[in-house]
Design an enzyme around this catalytic site. Structure first.
Site, PDB file in Angstrom:
ATOM      1  N   HIS A  17      -1.008  -5.483   4.484  1.00 22.48           N
ATOM      2  CA  HIS A  17      -1.463  -4.753   5.665  1.00 22.48           C
ATOM      3  C   HIS A  17      -0.305  -4.176   6.472  1.00 22.48           C
ATOM      4  O   HIS A  17      -0.519  -3.430   7.418  1.00 22.48           O
ATOM      5  CB  HIS A  17      -2.403  -5.605   6.525  1.00 22.48           C
ATOM      6  CG  HIS A  17      -1.751  -6.679   7.332  1.00 22.48           C
ATOM      7  ND1 HIS A  17      -1.674  -7.988   6.916  1.00 22.48           N
ATOM      8  CD2 HIS A  17      -1.153  -6.652   8.543  1.00 22.48           C
ATOM      9  CE1 HIS A  17      -1.063  -8.709   7.835  1.00 22.48           C
ATOM     10  NE2 HIS A  17      -0.729  -7.932   8.826  1.00 22.48           N
ATOM     11  N   ASP A  64      -3.174 -10.038   0.317  1.00 20.63           N
ATOM     12  CA  ASP A  64      -2.398  -9.441   1.404  1.00 20.63           C
ATOM     13  C   ASP A  64      -0.896  -9.500   1.137  1.00 20.63           C
ATOM     14  O   ASP A  64      -0.115  -9.914   1.987  1.00 20.63           O
ATOM     15  CB  ASP A  64      -2.736 -10.112   2.751  1.00 20.63           C
ATOM     16  CG  ASP A  64      -2.451  -9.166   3.920  1.00 20.63           C
ATOM     17  OD1 ASP A  64      -1.808  -8.123   3.696  1.00 20.63           O
ATOM     18  OD2 ASP A  64      -2.865  -9.486   5.043  1.00 20.63           O
ATOM     19  N   SER A 112       4.028 -10.138  10.927  1.00 18.08           N
ATOM     20  CA  SER A 112       3.424  -9.958   9.609  1.00 18.08           C
ATOM     21  C   SER A 112       4.458  -9.609   8.561  1.00 18.08           C
ATOM     22  O   SER A 112       5.253  -8.692   8.748  1.00 18.08           O
ATOM     23  CB  SER A 112       2.394  -8.828   9.649  1.00 18.08           C
ATOM     24  OG  SER A 112       1.131  -9.311   9.905  1.00 18.08           O
TER      25      SER A 112
END
Lengths: 302, 352
Positions: free
Chosen positions: B45, B74, B146
C-alpha cells in the site's frame, strides 16, 4: 551477541513466560475472550465486566487445554469475578506486596484465545491510598498503569519485571486509564466471596445531595458544618425508612463526624459492619434532631 | 557484533531504512534495504505506482522500479541502482516471545528516521483483521511508518510495520512471510476484468443477527452503481434483499464476501466464475482498504488496486464493528500521509 538491551529484552520475555503460567483465557462473553489469573488452586480471578454469561464459560489453560469453568461468585464493585474449574495447575504464588512506587517498570500479561500469552509494558504511573471505585467498591491501594490493555486483556496479571504477579489489571474501573487491583484487595474480596458468596457493604437507602447551610441554622443546631447533605429519596423498607429519616432531612453528623459531602457518608459507612448502629444528627424543619440508624446491607448490583 | 549500545543498534537500523515516495503522492512511506544489490522491501500500500523515489538515510535519492507486489500480504519490492548500501540484518520472527523488546524505525508524519520502542504483544492472527500471521507489537506507530522495519533488541529485522489496530497496537508482517513472498515474487499485473462504474461509501447500521442475541452495530461499505444501459438492481438493494431473506429465516449472509459477490453480480452483470474481480478503491481511504483486504484475503481471484478516486468494478464488504469499546478492532492502514503543513514559516514582515 549480548547487549544491555537484549538482556532487558530477555528479562522481560522470561517474566512474561513465568507469569503467563498462571494466566488463562476466559470465554465468558460473546465473541472475544478475556484474561484471568489462576489465583488459588482451582480458582480463577477475572474481570467481572468481561463475564457476561452465567454458564457455559470455558477457560483456556496455559498448557493449551480447554476446561469448563463455573461462575462461583462476582463482585461488580471491584470488577472481580470468581470462576471455579478442575485443574491441577499451580496457582500464582502469593507475592508479598513490596512498597510499590511510581515509575516501576511493569508488564500486563494476558492470554488470547488464539495467540497464547500476550504482553504489554509500561510503568506504574500513580500509587495512591485507599479509594472507592465508581461502583462503590473499596480498593486498598490506587494503582494506575501507564500501559495499553488491548482487547481481551482485561483481567490480565499485572507483574513486575521478574514475573511476580502483583495484582489484576482491568479497564473496567476507570474510563480514562488502566487501573490495577492490588493483590491484597483481590485476596480480601476472594475470601468474602468464598465465605458468604458476596461482599457485604453498608447501606442506608437514601439519595443524597450536598447543600450549603446558612450560618444561622448551623448555629441554632450547634454544629460546625458549613455544608450538609439533604435527603432527596428514601428507599422503601430501607434502614433510613425504619429509622425513620424523611425526604428533606439534612444530615449534619454521623457518629460524631461532620458530614459535608456525600463522600463523607460513604466513608463512614465503609468503616462499619452491617447491623451496627449509627448515630445521626439531622436538621429537620430547621430543628436539630438526633436519630439512630441500624445499617443494612446494600442490595446486590450486577 | 559482540556488544553494541542501543544507540549503535538504532543508528544501524536507521541506515537500513529508506523513504519511499511514489509519483503524484503528497506523502511517503518507509522501506527496508533488504540486500546490498539494491532490493527495497516495503508495503504494497506504499508502492502505489511502478515508479518511486527512494531516499536513503544520507540524503541520496534514487529512482526505483517496482519488481514485485502482493496486495494480499501487503508487500512489495523495489530495485534501486545504488552502491554502499547498508542492508538490514534479518532476524527470526518465529523465535520472538511476548515481552521481548522491539524497535521500529520509519518516517511517520513526515519525520525522517524516527524511532520508537515497545514490546512484542503477541504473535499470530488478529481477530477482525485477518487470519494471517502478524507480529503484534505494543509500539507507537503513525502514518508513514508503513513499510519500515520492526527489529528485535539486536537490531535484526523481524517484520515490516503495516498497520495499527485497536487504537495503538502495531501490526507487522513477519519476516518468515516476507521470505516466502520474496521466493514467490508475485507480480501485480492487473488482470483483465469487466468494468462498471460506481462508488463505495461507508455506512453504519444495526443489523439483527440470528446467531447472536440482540443487535450488532455494523459498519461496512455500500456499493452504488451508476446506472447505464440495462437497468438492474444496484448492489445495495441486492444486499438488503439478502438481509430481508435472512430475517425471514433464509440462509444468513454469514459470508459477507459471498453475499457481496452476489450483490455485485446482480448489479454489474455476472462475471464468469474464476475471473478476476478488480476492486479499485479511492486512495486515501485506508479504513475501507483494510476492511476490504481482510475480507478478500481468502479470495485469490480478487485483488485490490489503488485508484485515484474513481471505482472501477464495484465489490464491497461488510465487517462488523462491535460497539463495546473493548471489542472494537478498527484497522487503520499506515498509508502515506501528507507532510505536515505546520512547518515553520518565515516571520518576514509583509511589505507595506
Amino acid at each position: 551477541m549480548t547487549n544491555s538491551l537484549t538482556e532487558l529484552s530477555q528479562l522481560l520475555a522470561a517474566a512474561v513466560e513465568k507469569s503467563g503460567q498462571h494466566v488463562v483465557a476466559v470465554h465468558g462473553r460473546p465473541r472475544m475472550a478475556s484474561s484471568g489469573i489462576l489465583w488459588r488452586p482451582g480458582l480463577i480471578v477475572a474481570a467481572n465486566h468481561t463475564i457476561t454469561r452465567e454458564d457455559e464459560i470455558e477457560a483456556l489453560l496455559p498448557d493449551g487445554s480447554t476446561v469448563r469453568a463455573r461462575l462461583k461468585a462476582r463482585d461488580a464493585a471491584t470488577d472481580i469475578a470468581l470462576l471455579e474449574l478442575d485443574t491441577t495447575l499451580a496457582p500464582a504464588p502469593a507475592t508479598p506486596v513490596t512498597d510499590l512506587k511510581p515509575g516501576l517498570l511493569t508488564l500486563s500479561v494476558g492470554r488470547s484465545a488464539t495467540n497464547g500469552t500476550t504482553a504489554t509494558m509500561g510503568v506504574l504511573s500513580a500509587v495512591g491510598g485507599p479509594w472507592r471505585s465508581w461502583l462503590g467498591g473499596h480498593i486498598e491501594q490506587f494503582l494506575r498503569l501507564d500501559l495499553a490493555l488491548y482487547p481481551g486483556a482485561s483481567g490480565a496479571a499485572f507483574t513486575d519485571t521478574h514475573g511476580n504477579i502483583l495484582g489484576m489489571a482491568t479497564s473496567g474501573l476507570s474510563r480514562t486509564s488502566i487501573v490495577a487491583l492490588p493483590a491484597v484487595t483481590v485476596n480480601r474480596v476472594l475470601d468474602a466471596l468464598l465465605s458468604t458468596g458476596r461482599v457485604s457493604r453498608g447501606y442506608l437507602g437514601v439519595g443524597l445531595q450536598p447543600v450549603a447551610l446558612p450560618a444561622e441554622l448551623t448555629r441554632k443546631a450547634d454544629v460546625p458544618n458549613r455544608h450538609g447533605v439533604i435527603i432527596l429519596s428514601v428507599e422503601p423498607g430501607s434502614p433510613a425508612e425504619l429509622a425513620p429519616l424523611y425526604v428533606g432531612d439534612i444530615l449534619l453528623k454521623l457518629n460524631d463526624k461532620s458530614v459535608e459531602d456525600t463522600d463523607d457518608v460513604l466513608t463512614t459507612l465503609e468503616g462499619l459492619a452491617v447491623g451496627a448502629k449509627m448515630e445521626a444528627v439531622i436538621l429537620r424543619g430547621g430543628v436539630r434532631v438526633e436519630a439512630s440508624i441500624e445499617i443494612g446491607e446494600r442490595p446486590a448490583q450486577s | 557484533m559482540i556488544s553494541a549500545s542501543f544507540g549503535e543498534i538504532a543508528e544501524r537500523l536507521r541506515r537500513s531504512t529508506v523513504e519511499v515516495k511514489t509519483a503524484g503522492e503528497a506523502g511517503g512511506g518507509s522501506g527496508v534495504v533488504w540486500n546490498a544489490k539494491g532490493m527495497i522491501v516495503t508495503n504494497a500500500h506504499v508502492a502505489r505506482s511502478k515508479q518511486a523515489t527512494i531516499g536513503l538515510w544520507d540524503g541520496r535519492q534514487y529512482p526505483a522500479t517496482l519488481t514485485s507486489r502482493d496486495a494480499g500480504r501487503d508487500l512489495a519490492t523495489f530495485k534501486i541502482d545504488a552502491r554502499d548500501l547498508a542492508p538490514a540484518v534479518q532476524g527470526n520472527s518465529r523465535a520472538l516471545r511476548p515481552g521481548e523488546i522491539v524497535i521500529a524505525v520509519g518516517n511517520p508524519l513526515g519525520f525522517t528516521g524516527a524511532l520508537t520502542t515497545g514490546v512484542v504483544h503477541a504473535l499470530g492472527p488478529v481477530a477482525g483483521v485477518s487470519r494471517r500471521d502478524w507480529v503484534q507489537a505494543d509500539v507507537r506507530l503513525a502514518p508513514g511508518n508503513s513499510g519500515g522495519p520492526l527489529a528485535d533488541s539486536q537490531g535484526r529485522v523481524v517484520g515490516i510495520n503495516t498497520m495499527v489496530v485497536a487504537g495503538r497496537l502495531g501490526l507487522a508482517v513477519p519476516t518468515h512471510d516476507i521470505e516466502r513472498f520474496l521466493r514467490a515474487g508475485r507480480t501485480a499485473t492487473p488482470h483483465r476484468c469487466r468494468r462498471a462504474t460506481g462508488t463505495l461509501e461507508p455506512f453504519h447500521r444495526s443489523v439483527a443477527h440470528r446467531s447472536h442475541s440482540g443487535y450488532t452495530r455494523c459498519a461496512g461499505l455500500a456499493a452504488h452503481r451508476r446506472h447505464s444501459g440495462r437497468r438492474r438492481w444496484p448492489p445495495i438493494f441486492e444486499r438488503r434483499r439478502l438481509e430481508r431473506r435472512h430475517r425471514r429465516g433464509g440462509r444468513p449472509p454469514d459470508d459477507p464476501v459471498r453475499a457481496w459477490r452476489q450483490a455485485v453480480c446482480a448489479g454489474t452483470g455476472d462475471p464468469a466464475r474464476g475471473s478476476v474481480i478488480r476492486v479499485q478503491i479511492a486512495s486515501g481511504s485506508p479504513v475501507i482498504r483494510a476492511g476490504l483486504e481482510s475480507m478478500l484475503e481468502d479470495q485469490p481471484d480478487m485483488e485490490i488496486v489503488d485508484g485515484g478516486g474513481e471505482v472501477l468494478l464495484v465489490d464491497a464488504t461488510e465487517e462488523p464493528v462491535h460497539s463495546h469499546a473493548e471489542m472494537s478492532v478498527v484497522a487503520m492502514c499506515l498509508a502515506t500521509f501528507p507532510r505536515p503543513t505546520w512547518q515553520p514559516q518565515s516571520m518576514r514582515h509583509p511589505r507595506a
